[in-house]
Scaffold this active site. Structure first.
Site, PDB file in Angstrom:
ATOM      1  N   ASP A 139     -27.746-113.405  13.348  1.00 17.34           N
ATOM      2  CA  ASP A 139     -29.079-113.197  13.923  1.00 17.34           C
ATOM      3  C   ASP A 139     -29.814-112.147  13.092  1.00 17.34           C
ATOM      4  O   ASP A 139     -29.240-111.095  12.775  1.00 17.34           O
ATOM      5  CB  ASP A 139     -28.908-112.722  15.378  1.00 17.34           C
ATOM      6  CG  ASP A 139     -30.230-112.423  16.046  1.00 17.34           C
ATOM      7  OD1 ASP A 139     -31.269-112.907  15.559  1.00 17.34           O
ATOM      8  OD2 ASP A 139     -30.215-111.699  17.071  1.00 17.34           O
ATOM      9  N   ASN A 173     -33.393-111.479  13.849  1.00 17.08           N
ATOM     10  CA  ASN A 173     -34.588-110.988  14.543  1.00 17.08           C
ATOM     11  C   ASN A 173     -34.304-110.457  15.937  1.00 17.08           C
ATOM     12  O   ASN A 173     -35.211-110.298  16.753  1.00 17.08           O
ATOM     13  CB  ASN A 173     -35.673-112.073  14.590  1.00 17.08           C
ATOM     14  CG  ASN A 173     -35.229-113.270  15.429  1.00 17.08           C
ATOM     15  OD1 ASN A 173     -34.058-113.350  15.826  1.00 17.08           O
ATOM     16  ND2 ASN A 173     -36.137-114.177  15.693  1.00 17.08           N
ATOM     17  N   ASP A 226     -32.825-111.661  18.674  1.00 17.05           N
ATOM     18  CA  ASP A 226     -32.950-112.427  19.922  1.00 17.05           C
ATOM     19  C   ASP A 226     -31.603-112.988  20.387  1.00 17.05           C
ATOM     20  O   ASP A 226     -31.540-113.790  21.325  1.00 17.05           O
ATOM     21  CB  ASP A 226     -33.982-113.557  19.781  1.00 17.05           C
ATOM     22  CG  ASP A 226     -33.571-114.593  18.741  1.00 17.05           C
ATOM     23  OD1 ASP A 226     -32.505-114.409  18.090  1.00 17.05           O
ATOM     24  OD2 ASP A 226     -34.291-115.589  18.573  1.00 17.05           O
ATOM     25  N   ASP A 250     -30.136-117.310  12.874  1.00 15.78           N
ATOM     26  CA  ASP A 250     -31.344-117.919  12.324  1.00 15.78           C
ATOM     27  C   ASP A 250     -31.260-118.016  10.796  1.00 15.78           C
ATOM     28  O   ASP A 250     -30.285-117.559  10.182  1.00 15.78           O
ATOM     29  CB  ASP A 250     -32.580-117.125  12.759  1.00 15.78           C
ATOM     30  CG  ASP A 250     -32.380-115.622  12.571  1.00 15.78           C
ATOM     31  OD1 ASP A 250     -31.905-115.250  11.479  1.00 15.78           O
ATOM     32  OD2 ASP A 250     -32.665-114.840  13.496  1.00 15.78           O
ATOM     33  N   ASP A 300     -28.218-131.758   7.982  1.00 16.03           N
ATOM     34  CA  ASP A 300     -27.539-132.579   8.981  1.00 16.03           C
ATOM     35  C   ASP A 300     -28.584-133.563   9.531  1.00 16.03           C
ATOM     36  O   ASP A 300     -29.591-133.151  10.106  1.00 16.03           O
ATOM     37  CB  ASP A 300     -27.022-131.661  10.093  1.00 16.03           C
ATOM     38  CG  ASP A 300     -25.844-132.248  10.841  1.00 16.03           C
ATOM     39  OD1 ASP A 300     -25.835-133.471  11.034  1.00 16.03           O
ATOM     40  OD2 ASP A 300     -24.953-131.482  11.244  1.00 16.03           O
ATOM     41  N   ASP A 345     -24.922-137.614  11.025  1.00 14.95           N
ATOM     42  CA  ASP A 345     -24.304-137.508  12.350  1.00 14.95           C
ATOM     43  C   ASP A 345     -23.947-138.895  12.911  1.00 14.95           C
ATOM     44  O   ASP A 345     -24.779-139.808  12.881  1.00 14.95           O
ATOM     45  CB  ASP A 345     -25.324-136.820  13.270  1.00 14.95           C
ATOM     46  CG  ASP A 345     -24.752-136.409  14.605  1.00 14.95           C
ATOM     47  OD1 ASP A 345     -23.912-135.500  14.630  1.00 14.95           O
ATOM     48  OD2 ASP A 345     -25.160-137.001  15.625  1.00 14.95           O
ATOM     49  N   GLU A 399     -20.458-138.715   9.239  1.00 15.19           N
ATOM     50  CA  GLU A 399     -19.521-138.462  10.344  1.00 15.19           C
ATOM     51  C   GLU A 399     -19.233-139.803  11.014  1.00 15.19           C
ATOM     52  O   GLU A 399     -20.163-140.479  11.483  1.00 15.19           O
ATOM     53  CB  GLU A 399     -20.127-137.491  11.353  1.00 15.19           C
ATOM     54  CG  GLU A 399     -19.102-137.059  12.396  1.00 15.19           C
ATOM     55  CD  GLU A 399     -19.706-136.647  13.731  1.00 15.19           C
ATOM     56  OE1 GLU A 399     -19.046-135.902  14.463  1.00 15.19           O
ATOM     57  OE2 GLU A 399     -20.827-137.090  14.052  1.00 15.19           O
ATOM     58  N   HIS A 455     -17.918-127.570  14.392  1.00 20.72           N
ATOM     59  CA  HIS A 455     -18.510-127.078  15.647  1.00 20.72           C
ATOM     60  C   HIS A 455     -18.100-127.913  16.858  1.00 20.72           C
ATOM     61  O   HIS A 455     -18.469-127.577  17.981  1.00 20.72           O
ATOM     62  CB  HIS A 455     -20.035-127.063  15.506  1.00 20.72           C
ATOM     63  CG  HIS A 455     -20.587-128.451  15.330  1.00 20.72           C
ATOM     64  ND1 HIS A 455     -20.338-129.208  14.200  1.00 20.72           N
ATOM     65  CD2 HIS A 455     -21.315-129.224  16.149  1.00 20.72           C
ATOM     66  CE1 HIS A 455     -20.911-130.388  14.335  1.00 20.72           C
ATOM     67  NE2 HIS A 455     -21.504-130.423  15.503  1.00 20.72           N
ATOM     68  N   ASP A 456     -17.389-129.011  16.644  1.00 27.15           N
ATOM     69  CA  ASP A 456     -16.934-129.861  17.759  1.00 27.15           C
ATOM     70  C   ASP A 456     -15.440-129.694  18.036  1.00 27.15           C
ATOM     71  O   ASP A 456     -14.894-130.401  18.891  1.00 27.15           O
ATOM     72  CB  ASP A 456     -17.186-131.342  17.440  1.00 27.15           C
ATOM     73  CG  ASP A 456     -18.653-131.677  17.302  1.00 27.15           C
ATOM     74  OD1 ASP A 456     -19.478-131.003  17.947  1.00 27.15           O
ATOM     75  OD2 ASP A 456     -18.977-132.616  16.549  1.00 27.15           O
TER      76      ASP A 456
HETATM   77  C1  GLC Z   1     -21.811-135.382  16.467  1.00 22.39           C
HETATM   78  C2  GLC Z   1     -22.052-133.896  16.439  1.00 22.39           C
HETATM   79  C3  GLC Z   1     -21.955-133.378  17.837  1.00 22.39           C
HETATM   80  C4  GLC Z   1     -23.024-134.043  18.680  1.00 22.39           C
HETATM   81  C5  GLC Z   1     -22.928-135.567  18.598  1.00 22.39           C
HETATM   82  C6  GLC Z   1     -24.192-136.202  19.088  1.00 22.39           C
HETATM   83  O1  GLC Z   1     -20.527-135.703  16.870  1.00 22.39           O
HETATM   84  O2  GLC Z   1     -21.163-133.281  15.552  1.00 22.39           O
HETATM   85  O3  GLC Z   1     -22.059-131.984  17.895  1.00 22.39           O
HETATM   86  O4  GLC Z   1     -22.889-133.652  20.011  1.00 22.39           O
HETATM   87  O5  GLC Z   1     -22.759-136.013  17.272  1.00 22.39           O
HETATM   88  O6  GLC Z   1     -25.232-135.962  18.193  1.00 22.39           O
END
Ligand code: GLC
Length: 581
Positions: A37, A39, A41, A45, A114, A216, A275, A347-348
């Site tokens: 971060d 700024n 909040d 960012d 992405d 994605d 993905e 992140h998943d």
């Molecule tokens: C992909 C992303 C995930 C998202 C899903 C729907 O799997 O990595 O974070 O929730 O697609 O966009």
């Protein structure tokens, strides 16, 4: 929407020779809201990322994948995009983005956007128009259906985020398809105008200077025509739609069209990674065969679901033999023609050291062991922010600690609708919840981990006092130092980047063994992925000419022949001498 971008920032020159640059590269994923971060909040960012670029350059990564930063209602952490050509004020402005991109390029790195185009946000102007009336010109940009039987959705597919995949829309009395959240309506890729709009948007980002894309859930874009019912799933009101919307009939055609329309003659410089849940190695070979003109590599899910029971909410202990068999099959299948991407985390996913390693007494050793194994395969490794310091799972005590829509929907469905036991439900959610990977990056031992001056959007892990970048940068034995060495090794030896890769001892439940070979050079990687000592099954190991290049213990055997057993989580890389070295 913004006008065409100003002058493109120059990208680093492409690697010479026929080997594309990304085959020697190491990628790093940034989940912007949790990185830095700037700024005050409490949300990460773009200026925060800019301030940390020197760290990434020091680490040695070649390319950054940025999770979505577009304007979004943030129903699904930005994977619900309401404008594809701007930056969400939460993260900054387009000018901030231009500055960031230029700074990435100045440091000799590259940047991937992405691209989320299986669906949009329900607040995207395309959908707002589409839902406004059955005769709206954008009506067929999405999948609308009248209910065949009043009160029953058009088919029996379940959403990946719980409940039906169909939402009744009061405005017209018809249903729209959403494979993910209600706020994420699926685009209709059968409509050529949808595809043209997507390609135009992607070219817009390329004109701005980005170096490629992460696409994605891109193998969901082609659905079986007519959207028929799926096989009933026992114990649920839903059918299994996955075979009907995954790797669908026009998938290859759409990938090739995208390649022609977007990548065109920039094949050598761009990196396109898709993905692709539920793709098989055989299908991935067709997709990543350069002659096909589709994608450069895919994120497959087979290895990352070996510990799922019925689903993510039914976690099972890891059987190492299963993990190895899966990855061995991918290495073998894509060996000659295709290309693998390599990852444990994103992140998943939960943190690998908590999931399959030991985030207590052996945190450092087990984090290094998993890093070593990952980086020793053939393919492009992706390091997820914090993985390089051995960050651990989040503390997810009560429901309020879960921020992710997937988890919260699951809880509501299980507990509120089906009457499941709340404690049992939470227990089943903790190990594999996506929140585990989304806690703020741990930069220092300061309060809030150096991530922000304000209370962060999600609680920092209290272990940041012991697990943080600042401490590890000065420590030659840290997880961070080890990742830096792994990246350096890959960059300095084509043997590691490009060599053939064979997994052996597939049935062994403790040892992970890899053999690499390239133009007369060889490597042997041996890791004990367990917390108890492992005897070598067929010692002594005769691998003449190999010596220790990297280890996570200070006093490991100098040659394979001297090895008798491996200590808990011990991981060793032996290599032959460099030609002429
Ligand atoms: C992909 C992303 C995930 C998202 C899903 C729907 O799997 O990595 O974070 O929730 O697609 O966009």
């Amino acid at each position: 929407m913004t006008d065409r971008p100003a002058a493109a920032a120059p990208a680093p020159p492409a690697a010479p020779a026929a080997v594309p640059w990304w085959k020697r590269a190491v990628a790093y994923q940034i989940y912007p809201r949790s990185f830095q971060d700037s700024n005050g909040d409490g949300v990460g960012d773009l200026r925060g990322i800019l301030a940390r670029l020197d760290y990434l350059a020091w680490l040695g990564v070649d390319v950054i994948w940025l999770s979505p930063v577009y304007p979004s209602p943030q129903a699904d952490g930005g994977y619900d995009v309401s404008d594809y050509r701007d930056i969400d004020p939460l993260f900054g402005t387009l000018d901030d983005f231009r500055d960031l991109l230029a700074a990435v390029h100045e440091r000799g790195m590259r940047l991937l956007m992405d691209i989320v185009v299986n669906h949009t946000s329900d607040e995207h102007p395309w959908f707002v128009e589409s839902r406004s009336g059955t005769d709206n010109p954008r009506r067929d940009w999405y999948h609308w259906r009248a209910a065949p039987t009043p009160g029953r959705p058009p088919n029996n597919w379940g959403s990946r985020f719980s409940g039906s995949a169909w939402q009744l829309d009061a405005a017209t009395g018809e249903y729209y398809l959403h494979l993910f959240a209600v706020q994420q309506p699926d685009l209709n890729w059968e409509n050529p105008r949808v595809r043209a709009a997507v390609y135009e948007m992607m070219r817009w980002w390329l004109d701005l200077g980005v170096d490629g894309f992460r696409l994605d859930v891109i193998n969901f874009i082609s659905k079986v025509p007519g959207l028929p019912d799926g096989e009933p799933i026992e114990g649920t009101p839903y059918g299994d739609g996955r075979p009907l919307y995954t790797n669908g009939p026009r998938m290859h055609e759409f990938f090739q069209e995208m390649h022609r329309e977007v990548v065109a003659d920039r094949d050598a410089v761009l990196l396109i990674v898709g993905e692709t849940p539920k793709i098989s190695a055989e299908q991935a070979l067709l997709v990543t065969d350069p002659a096909a003109g589709e994608l450069d590599m895919v994120f497959q899910f087979e290895h990352i679901t070996v510990d799922h029971g019925r689903d993510r909410w039914d976690p099972q202990p890891l059987r190492l033999s299963r993990l190895k068999r899966s990855l061995a099959h991918w290495q073998d299948t894509l060996a000659e023609t295709g290309w693998n991407s390599l990852y444990w985390e994103n992140h998943d996913q939960p943190r690998v050291v908590s999931r399959w390693g030991d985030d207590g007494a052996y945190r450092v050793a087990s984090a290094k062991a998993f890093g070593t194994v990952l980086h020793s395969h053939r393919g492009t490794p992706y390091v997820y922010q914090g993985q390089e310091i051995g960050m651990t799972n989040a503390e997810l005590a009560g429901l309020d600690d879960f921020t992710d829509i997937q988890s919260r929907n699951h809880y509501a469905d299980a507990v509120d609708r089906l009457g499941a036991d709340p404690d049992k439900t939470l227990r089943s959610m903790r190990p594999l919840a996506r929140d585990n990977g989304r806690t703020p990056m741990q930069w220092s031992a300061e309060p809030r981990a150096g991530f922000s001056d304000a209370p962060p959007w999600m609680a920092v892990n209290p272990n940041h006092r012991d697990v943080n970048v600042e401490d590890q940068r000065g420590d030659r034995d840290s997880v961070l130092a080890h990742y830096r060495e792994l990246i350096r090794l890959r960059h300095s030896r084509d043997l590691i980047a490009l060599g053939s890769c064979r997994l052996t001892h597939l049935d062994h439940e403790q040892l992970y063994v890899l053999e690499r070979a390239y133009r007369g050079e060889r490597a042997l990687v041996v890791a004990n992925l367990s917390g108890t000592p492992a005897e070598l099954p067929d010692a002594p190991w005769r691998h003449p000419g190999l010596t220790l290049a990297l280890s996570n213990y200070p006093d490991s055997a100098p040659t394979p022949g001297a090895l008798r057993s491996l200590r808990p989580w011990e991981a060793l890389v032996f290599v032959s001498a460099e030609p002429g070295g």
